[in-house]
Write a protein that holds these residues in place. Structure first.
Motif, PDB file in Angstrom:
ATOM      1  N   ASP A  60       0.848  -1.192   0.000  1.00 13.53           N
ATOM      2  CA  ASP A  60       0.000   0.000   0.000  1.00 13.53           C
ATOM      3  C   ASP A  60       0.886   1.246   0.000  1.00 13.53           C
ATOM      4  OD1 ASP A  60      -2.626   1.166   0.096  1.00 13.53           O
ATOM      5  OD2 ASP A  60      -2.241   1.728   2.176  1.00 13.53           O
ATOM      6  N   SER A  98      -1.425  -1.280  -3.944  1.00 17.61           N
ATOM      7  CA  SER A  98      -2.597  -0.466  -3.630  1.00 17.61           C
ATOM      8  C   SER A  98      -2.159   0.995  -3.565  1.00 17.61           C
ATOM      9  CB  SER A  98      -3.187  -0.916  -2.288  1.00 17.61           C
ATOM     10  OG  SER A  98      -4.111   0.033  -1.792  1.00 17.61           O
ATOM     11  N   ILE A 117      -5.232  -1.697  -6.850  1.00 22.67           N
ATOM     12  CA  ILE A 117      -6.233  -1.528  -5.792  1.00 22.67           C
ATOM     13  C   ILE A 117      -6.270  -0.048  -5.426  1.00 22.67           C
ATOM     14  CG2 ILE A 117      -6.892  -2.134  -3.419  1.00 22.67           C
ATOM     15  CD1 ILE A 117      -5.233  -4.703  -3.741  1.00 22.67           C
TER      16      ILE A 117
END
Length: 288
Positions: A60, A98, A117
């Motif tokens: 992320d 992400s 994502i």
């Protein structure tokens, strides 16, 4: 625990039997726990590779801090921080990336660069075009609950019924996402530990997480190094505990364990190396 399968791009994430670990890569100078550590291209790329080597299932990447009282940055600055890192990492890793952003322009360019994502802490409220983008690209999305904004969220947050309000909000944002054309099996819900919540609110949220899981979506929890852990530890510790203190990391593991045992499918953390073997034991106990 209800299992889920996210199939997208070239990836398949099976959520349930094994806890999915989302490794945090903050390409910012002012994040609450690691601000400035990875805000150069080389340090960020190296940290991203390390998180993957340590066992992360998702990486992320964010270019704008969402710590309490943080101020927003421009689209261009955020793009300059994250796009080169995404492009470089995708040549060297094979897990989904992400993009942690509330701006649809940043999300679009990140997806164009190879991210798969969208992690939107505003649950599409900050930029409604984000929902249209996610639907068009058919990508998984993380929708989070936050009371207020990063600039205001920790100024005396209060709730009449904490769990009811959070559950109702997340359900309404999931419905909105589906109305915009996002597939139900592409939606992940995040109750927003530390986002407009007191220490007690965070503890109640973890303890009653099953109320969120009953909505029928995978649940993500991000307790890593949050201030509520430090506040609890500092009550009985003569030496102040900071966000990167080893005691805070141990506290994070406790919050991770409780979150998993209460139904979390995805855990968002800074230190994958410590969390990975920990979750393997917790998963083995939970699945016994």
């Amino acid at each position: 625990m209800q299992p889920f399968a996210l199939e997208f791009d070239r990836f398949l994430l099976e959520l349930g039997p094994e806890t999915c670990i989302m490794g945090i890569l903050n390409a910012t100078p002012d994040s609450f726990s690691d601000g400035g550590k990875f805000n150069t291209f080389e340090t960020a790329v190296n940290q991203g590779i390390k998180l993957v080597d340590d066992g992360a299932h998702i990486l992320d990447i964010g270019g704008e801090s969402s710590r309490p009282f943080a101020t927003p940055v421009s689209e261009q600055e955020e793009l300059d921080r994250v796009i080169p890192i995404i492009e470089n990492l995708l040549k060297r890793i094979d897990i989904p990336i992400s993009i942690d952003t509330v701006k649809s322009v940043v999300a679009r360019e990140a997806l164009n660069a190879g991210a798969a994502i969208i992690n939107d802490i505003s649950a599409f409220e900050k930029d409604p075009a984000m929902a249209d983008l996610a639907a068009q690209r058919n990508v998984p999305v993380v929708l989070m609950h936050m009371k207020g904004t990063p600039e205001t969220m920790q100024v005396n947050p209060n709730y009449n019924d904490l769990m009811l309000e959070i559950t109702t909000y997340l359900e309404s944002r999931a419905v909105y996402a589906m109305e915009k054309g996002i597939q139900k099996n592409n939606i992940i819900l995040d109750p927003g530990i530390g986002f407009g919540k007191t220490v007690e609110h965070n503890l109640v949220l973890i303890n009653h997480l099953e109320k969120i899981t009953t909505l029928g979506f995978p649940v993500l929890m991000g307790p890593s190094r949050k201030s509520f852990i430090q506040n609890i530890l500092n009550k009985n510790d003569k030496t102040p505990v900071g966000p990167d203190d080893i005691k805070t990391e141990y506290g994070t593991l406790g919050a991770v364990a409780a979150s998993i045992l209460n139904g979390a499918h995805v855990i968002r953390v800074h230190d994958v190396e410590k969390v990975k073997p920990f979750t393997r034991i917790i998963d083995s106990i939970r699945n016994a």
